[in-house]
Enzyme design. Structure first.
Site, PDB file in Angstrom:
ATOM      1  N   LYS A 176      36.807  -9.104 -35.922  1.00  0.00           N
ATOM      2  CA  LYS A 176      35.747  -9.673 -35.078  1.00  0.00           C
ATOM      3  C   LYS A 176      35.710 -11.200 -35.132  1.00  0.00           C
ATOM      4  O   LYS A 176      35.695 -11.869 -34.088  1.00  0.00           O
ATOM      5  CB  LYS A 176      34.404  -9.086 -35.518  1.00  0.00           C
ATOM      6  N   THR A 177      35.677 -11.766 -36.337  1.00  0.00           N
ATOM      7  CA  THR A 177      35.581 -13.226 -36.469  1.00  0.00           C
ATOM      8  C   THR A 177      36.826 -13.902 -35.908  1.00  0.00           C
ATOM      9  O   THR A 177      36.747 -14.984 -35.301  1.00  0.00           O
ATOM     10  CB  THR A 177      35.386 -13.612 -37.957  1.00  0.00           C
ATOM     11  N   GLU A 193      27.373 -10.315 -34.153  1.00  0.00           N
ATOM     12  CA  GLU A 193      26.547  -9.228 -34.710  1.00  0.00           C
ATOM     13  C   GLU A 193      25.385  -8.879 -33.770  1.00  0.00           C
ATOM     14  O   GLU A 193      24.228  -8.763 -34.182  1.00  0.00           O
ATOM     15  CB  GLU A 193      25.998  -9.613 -36.099  1.00  0.00           C
ATOM     16  N   GLN A 253      27.227   0.012 -36.569  1.00  0.00           N
ATOM     17  CA  GLN A 253      26.832  -0.684 -37.798  1.00  0.00           C
ATOM     18  C   GLN A 253      25.444  -1.325 -37.668  1.00  0.00           C
ATOM     19  O   GLN A 253      25.119  -2.265 -38.392  1.00  0.00           O
ATOM     20  CB  GLN A 253      27.865  -1.748 -38.166  1.00  0.00           C
ATOM     21  N   ARG A 256      33.607   0.387 -46.042  1.00  0.00           N
ATOM     22  CA  ARG A 256      33.860  -0.751 -46.949  1.00  0.00           C
ATOM     23  C   ARG A 256      35.132  -0.515 -47.761  1.00  0.00           C
ATOM     24  O   ARG A 256      35.683  -1.448 -48.327  1.00  0.00           O
ATOM     25  CB  ARG A 256      32.700  -0.938 -47.945  1.00  0.00           C
TER      26      ARG A 256
END
Length: 643
Positions: A27-28, A206, A234, A598
């Protein structure tokens, strides 16, 4: 460098774009490459680009990556900020139009509690102790985050008065930074137009975590080009106002799905996909990985919560012996109150380092205090230490006015000074005051408090010597009305519940000790428990950064670890009973999904057949979510580690 969906997200620069970025899908990377693409390929001046996110850490990471892509000179003109910092910058320039001055004060939560208390007292005509304002303050916060007014008349009136009072004080609360910016933009279209021209390309990170006001701010600012990035699967912050419908109902000209995961094994991703597919309100997507299949997900059922903790720690030791560092392992749980068993198991574990046996595995409670460091646990341990040792001056000073007994600081200081000058025991002085051998005519209320305290300690001493330890601690909690002390100390209902959960866990510690040590005494417990002892892990290990990470499922969002253990996978914990009632079962399922994703290589899920509550065992039921994971992906094992 970019896969095909990532490239499409980067190169779609006009209109309204929704990027559905699954866990671990880069994403980033997409956001920062999109900024670089706007500057290099489309000649967009960097000062026309705005990126908004939720934490300073995320904004800093974005800036670092943008600098690497376009250079520091250009990057410094791109606005990358949190929502609140961005609104603060605007209000410092423009707030005069709303009747404030530019040098307004920013009030924190404590300041707001104080103002709300004053206003409530005035409205109720109340001089004494107010009832809990926790629900009222929560209603005010919800009203702010949703951009609405509270429903009940008292809170609604209080809400209006709070706004007027803050303006009179030339003060702004943290929560109101965004709503005031929206008010500025809606009441002064010329100001809005100025910022729309300045920021032609708006990106929101987000987006699933935005509340109504944050979404409204984005819609106002983005006149033409708005890109929102997020993952509805999420969305786990409904309890603090986030609305998953913002991303589910976003009107997009184009939608790009990032589904290739660069973090986890296919086995872990297949389990996560199967779980989250049970949610009805979501954008359809499925994570996949090009990596090797990986190990099956381990699942075990321990007889008790203490044995569950010991079993997890034994598995960590095996992984460490196989070459995994402590910091590459994370233990996730639904509530911080569950950390206690694991902290004790980690503190008491023995493992080999360079051929020698070492006691205590280094660990860190992420985003919170270790169990033994929490104030309520320190209070109870001080009581137990003092019952055992009446010369423990530090423990005595901690508990003599907890809960409040009317023993003033002046009286206590007088007695302490006398104790030091005469080299006598403070406890013996207190006994003398209590039985009248040492008159203190100027402190009638304090003397009464001392009598109660001395009587309490003496009775506790004989009860602990002859009765069951956990039951006696429960008696002590009732006798001191410690629950009321928590209510008076803490104004937030959520924090009150958390502190009382910790108190209950402390009772469980004693009950567990009694089960394991049939001839156990309070003296032995206090001398050997890990609670309150700072030195059970060697200094060198505590100083090193190589520590097992303990955290809640909420705190784990955005992080990743080679090995992840999720404990307490039981109904009423995962899904959490109260959480499911307040925010729905789908948010609880999303939270479990976040926990699963995670894990990079190894995932272990655990349960206990019985769990202690206030010292008594209660049977548990495996989580309904376990039945939503495909059986062929699971490896059911004994809680005992063989070999």
């Amino acid at each position: 460098m970019l896969n095909e969906p990532q490239r499409k997200a980067v190169e779609t620069v006009h209109g309204r774009l929704l990027v559905l970025a699954g866990a671990g899908s880069g994403k980033t990377k997409v956001i920062t490459h999109r900024i670089a693409h706007l500057v290099h390929a489309h000649g967009v001046p960097p000062e026309q680009i705005l990126g908004l996110t939720f934490t300073n850490k995320a904004a800093g990471e974005m800036r670092h990556r943008v600098e690497a892509l376009i250079g520091k000179d250009l990057a410094k003109h791109v606005t990358l900020s949190t929502f609140h910092s961005f609104c603060m910058q605007i209000l410092r320039k423009e707030i005069g139009k709303l009747g404030y001055t530019r040098d307004f004060s920013l009030y924190d939560e404590r300041d707001i509690h104080r103002v709300v208390g004053q206003l409530a007292r005035d409205m109720l005509g109340h001089d004494g102790e107010l009832p809990s304002l926790g629900p009222t303050i929560y209603a005010l916060q919800q009203a702010t985050s949703t951009g609405t007014k509270p429903k009940d008349p008292f809170s609604n009136d209080l809400f209006s008065r709070l706004q007027m009072t803050l303006r009179a004080y030339n003060a702004v609360s943290f929560d109101h930074l965004i709503t005031l910016t929206i008010q500025l933009f809606t009441e002064h279209p010329d100001v809005l137009s100025k910022y729309q021209e300045r920021y032609r390309y708006v990106m929101i990170d987000e987006y699933q975590d935005t509340n109504a006001t944050q979404s409204r701010l984005a819609e106002l600012l983005a006149k033409e080009h708005l890109c929102v990035v997020g993952d509805d699967d999420q969305s786990i912050y409904g309890w603090r106002g986030a609305n998953v419908k913002n991303i589910l109902e976003f009107k997009a000209d184009a939608v790009v799905r990032l589904e290739q995961n660069y973090r986890s094994t296919p086995v872990i991703l297949q389990a996560a996909n199967a779980l989250i597919a049970h949610n009805q309100e979501r954008h359809k997507k499925a994570l996949w990985s090009a990596g090797s299949q990986g190990d099956l997900i381990e699942v075990f059922h321990a007889p008790t919560d203490a044995e569950e903790a010991a079993a997890i720690v034994q598995r960590m030791i095996v992984l460490h012996e196989q070459g995994l560092r402590w910091k590459e392992m994370a233990l996730l749980y639904r509530s911080n109150a569950l950390s206690r068993n694991f902290e004790i198991a980690l503190a008491q574990a023995s493992w080999q380092k360079e051929g020698s046996w070492v006691r205590g595995i280094p660990y860190e409670v992420f985003g919170g205090l270790a169990f033994g460091e929490r104030s309520e646990i320190k209070d109870l341990m001080a009581y137990l230490r003092f019952v055992v040792n009446r010369q423990d001056h530090e423990a005595l000073l901690r508990i003599i006015n907890v809960p409040r007994r009317g023993i003033s600081e002046t009286l206590l200081d007088t007695l302490t000074q006398e104790s030091r000058s005469e080299k006598s025991s403070l406890w013996e002085l207190l006994q003398a005051v209590a039985d009248g051998r040492k008159p203190m005519e100027n402190h009638p209320k304090g003397v009464q408090g001392i009598r109660k305290f001395v009587s309490l300690i003496e009775t506790a001493g004989s009860r602990f010597a002859t009765g069951k330890l956990a039951e006696t601690l429960q008696w002590l909690l009732t006798e001191t009305n410690y629950k009321k002390a928590i209510e008076e100390e803490v104004k937030s209902d959520a924090m009150r519940a958390f502190k009382w959960e910790n108190v209950e866990q402390c009772v469980n510690v004693l009950a567990q000790y009694e089960q394991e040590e049939k001839e156990g005494t309070l003296q032995h417990f206090v001398a050997n428990t890990a609670l309150g002892q700072e030195n059970y892990i060697p200094e060198a290990q505590r100083a090193s950064g190589d520590k097992v990470q303990l955290m809640t499922l909420h705190s784990a969002k955005g992080l990743e670890f080679p090995a992840v253990f999720i404990a307490g996978v039981e109904d009423h914990i995962i899904p959490h009973e109260k959480g499911a009632m307040e925010n729905g079962i789908e948010e609880e399922r999303r939270l479990f999904y976040v926990g699963i994703t995670r894990a990079q290589k190894k995932l272990c899920l655990s349960m206990a057949r019985s769990r202690l509550r206030m010292g008594k065992p209660f049977p548990t039921t495996p989580s309904r979510f376990l039945h939503e994971l495909p059986k062929q992906l699971l490896k059911i094992t004994s809680h005992k580690v063989i070999g």
